[in-house]
Design an enzyme around this catalytic site. Structure first.
Site, PDB file in Angstrom:
ATOM      1  N   TRP A  95       0.803  -1.194  -0.192  1.00 47.60           N
ATOM      2  CA  TRP A  95      -0.067  -0.051   0.144  1.00 47.60           C
ATOM      3  C   TRP A  95       0.987   1.233   0.003  1.00 47.60           C
ATOM      4  O   TRP A  95       0.654   2.221  -0.636  1.00 47.60           O
ATOM      5  CB  TRP A  95      -0.951   0.014   1.220  1.00 47.60           C
ATOM      6  N   ASP A 118      -1.411   6.764   6.577  1.00 48.52           N
ATOM      7  CA  ASP A 118      -2.527   5.929   6.012  1.00 48.52           C
ATOM      8  C   ASP A 118      -2.789   4.980   7.242  1.00 48.52           C
ATOM      9  O   ASP A 118      -1.734   4.196   7.606  1.00 48.52           O
ATOM     10  CB  ASP A 118      -2.145   4.980   4.761  1.00 48.52           C
ATOM     11  N   LYS A 165     -11.785  -1.864   7.028  1.00 51.86           N
ATOM     12  CA  LYS A 165     -10.820  -2.844   7.777  1.00 51.86           C
ATOM     13  C   LYS A 165     -11.287  -2.640   9.233  1.00 51.86           C
ATOM     14  O   LYS A 165     -11.405  -3.868   9.651  1.00 51.86           O
ATOM     15  CB  LYS A 165      -9.446  -2.526   7.531  1.00 51.86           C
TER      16      LYS A 165
HETATM   17  C1  LIG Z   1      -6.873  -1.961   2.113  1.00 48.93           C
HETATM   18  C2  LIG Z   1      -5.809  -0.780   2.237  1.00 48.93           C
HETATM   19  C3  LIG Z   1      -5.856   0.241   1.302  1.00 48.93           C
HETATM   20  C4  LIG Z   1      -6.624   0.205   0.202  1.00 48.93           C
HETATM   21  O1  LIG Z   1      -7.996   0.680   0.495  1.00 48.93           O
HETATM   22  P1  LIG Z   1      -9.117   0.999  -0.530  1.00 48.93           P
HETATM   23  O2  LIG Z   1     -10.055   1.777   0.424  1.00 48.93           O
HETATM   24  O3  LIG Z   1      -9.361  -0.264  -0.935  1.00 48.93           O
HETATM   25  O4  LIG Z   1      -8.496   2.123  -1.396  1.00 48.93           O
HETATM   26  C5  LIG Z   1      -4.881   1.266   1.563  1.00 48.93           C
HETATM   27  N1  LIG Z   1      -3.851   1.065   2.580  1.00 48.93           N
HETATM   28  C6  LIG Z   1      -4.007   0.041   3.437  1.00 48.93           C
HETATM   29  C7  LIG Z   1      -3.051   0.225   4.580  1.00 48.93           C
HETATM   30  C8  LIG Z   1      -4.891  -0.868   3.324  1.00 48.93           C
HETATM   31  O5  LIG Z   1      -5.032  -1.897   4.320  1.00 48.93           O
END
Ligand SMILES: *Cc1c(COP(=O)(O)O)cnc(C)c1O
Length: 353
Positions: free
Chosen positions: A98, A165, A189
């Site tokens: 990511w 993030d 998540k």
């Molecule tokens: C799943 C995930 C993403 C992607 O998320 P989307 O909402 O599907 O774009 C980005 N960063 C991390 C750390 C993730 O676990």
């Protein structure tokens, strides 16, 4: 009963699912569904306001921050962040798939300085001892690496704006959120259903935006309009609000962190003590949210998955880039579910050890 270890979209508390179901059929006893009322109605206004307030409150953020409800997932934030704040150069820490995607998007907007990467060891640890250039517009980190099972336990001390993030570990532990200029998380998540992205932003940072851009790409539009410039993702925001309410009712992040530590400890102890199992991530960087492990006899992988599934443990297959297994132990997963998995691992070890 199912024990859901899926990485995402992931488990939410049962009470949250019940509230969501109720809201779809008869919201607030109004005789109407949440799905058929205006996003500018009084009833929805109370929802988005509670979500906003609780999102800030759980992290101890004050009036200098705003909580935004956006769409497009964390993946859209990979581009919106540099679009708004990368004027010349930005620094990134490369800790996984990511982080890498965030770096890729930032390159459309300016110079990207990758201060360190753990790619050459298949991202099994968090790099340390790196230098962040003092002239970077911001420094971007991924606090939890969902695929590889590593997590940043000590947030970096830097002199430039810090951005994270937090898609897979937001509100899972106590952190000093005031250290950050911007935090974002795709909800699916640890926060809510897919379809909404939470952004926590220090409002004064908006003064540094130089680029002209379309309204929907500008954080300022969302700040100025309380995320109601256009129709927001009404249902995901409602479910997130109920989940934030649940986190608060558990005793907030202190209590949540304690429960998450207990769950992770239980599983890591099994991984470390049962000879058939081995952890993937460097011990000091192990994630409390996504626990990655392999069998020392990989020819037994399929049989292990089948036995786990027979005991109700689902969603354990590792990501294809790591292999083996991944148990996601997000906030809503009960300790009993982790115990059920540990019981399967113990019995499997006895049989094959
Ligand atoms: C799943 C995930 C993403 C992607 O998320 P989307 O909402 O599907 O774009 C980005 N960063 C991390 C750390 C993730 O676990």
């Amino acid at each position: 009963m199912k024990h859901n270890f899926t990485a995402g979209p992931a488990i939410l508390p049962k009470t949250v699912f019940d509230k969501a179901a109720q809201a779809v059929t008869n919201f607030n006893n109004s005789g109407l569904s949440l799905l058929e009322i205006s996003h500018r109605s009084e009833d929805f206004d109370a929802v988005i306001e509670e979500a906003r307030k609780t999102a800030l409150e759980l992290f101890g953020l004050g009036d200098d921050y705003e909580a935004l409800f956006m769409t497009g997932g964390a993946s859209t934030q990979f581009a919106l962040l540099p679009n708004n704040f990368l004027n010349a150069k930005a620094a990134y820490l490369d800790t996984g798939t990511w982080a890498n995607k965030a770096i890729k998007e930032a390159k459309f907007f300016g110079e990207v300085n990758v201060v360190a990467s753990s790619k050459d060891t298949n991202y099994n640890h968090i790099p340390k001892g790196y230098q962040v250039p003092a002239d970077a517009d911001y420094f971007h980190i991924t606090t939890n690496n969902t695929i590889f099972g590593t997590q940043i336990h000590d947030m970096p001390e830097v002199d430039v704006p810090l951005v994270a993030d937090m898609s897979s570990d937001i509100y899972s532990r106590e952190i000093d959120a005031n250290k950050f200029h911007l935090i974002y998380a795709g909800a699916q998540k640890n926060l809510g259903p897919s379809g909404v992205t939470l952004v926590l932003i220090r409002k004064s940072w908006l003064d540094t935006v130089k680029r002209a851009m379309p309204s929907m790409f500008a954080y300022k539009t969302f700040v100025d309009n309380q995320s109601l410039y256009n129709t927001p993702p009404v249902f995901p925001i409602y479910v997130m609000m109920e989940n934030l309410r649940w986190i608060k009712a558990q005793g907030g992040l202190k209590a949540i962190e304690k429960a998450n530590q207990e769950k992770a400890q239980l599983l890591y102890d099994a991984i470390d003590n049962l000879p058939l199992f081995k952890g993937v991530a460097a011990t000091e960087d192990r994630s409390l949210m996504n626990i990655t492990f392999v069998l020392t006899k990989p020819e037994l992988d399929k049989e292990f998955l089948a036995e786990a599934e027979a005991a109700g443990c689902v969603g354990l297959a590792g990501h294809r880039s790591v292999g083996g297994f991944r148990a996601s132990t997000y906030n809503a997963l009960a300790k009993e579910s982790v115990q059920a998995l540990v019981d399967v691992m113990t019995a499997f070890s006895k049989k094959h050890g």
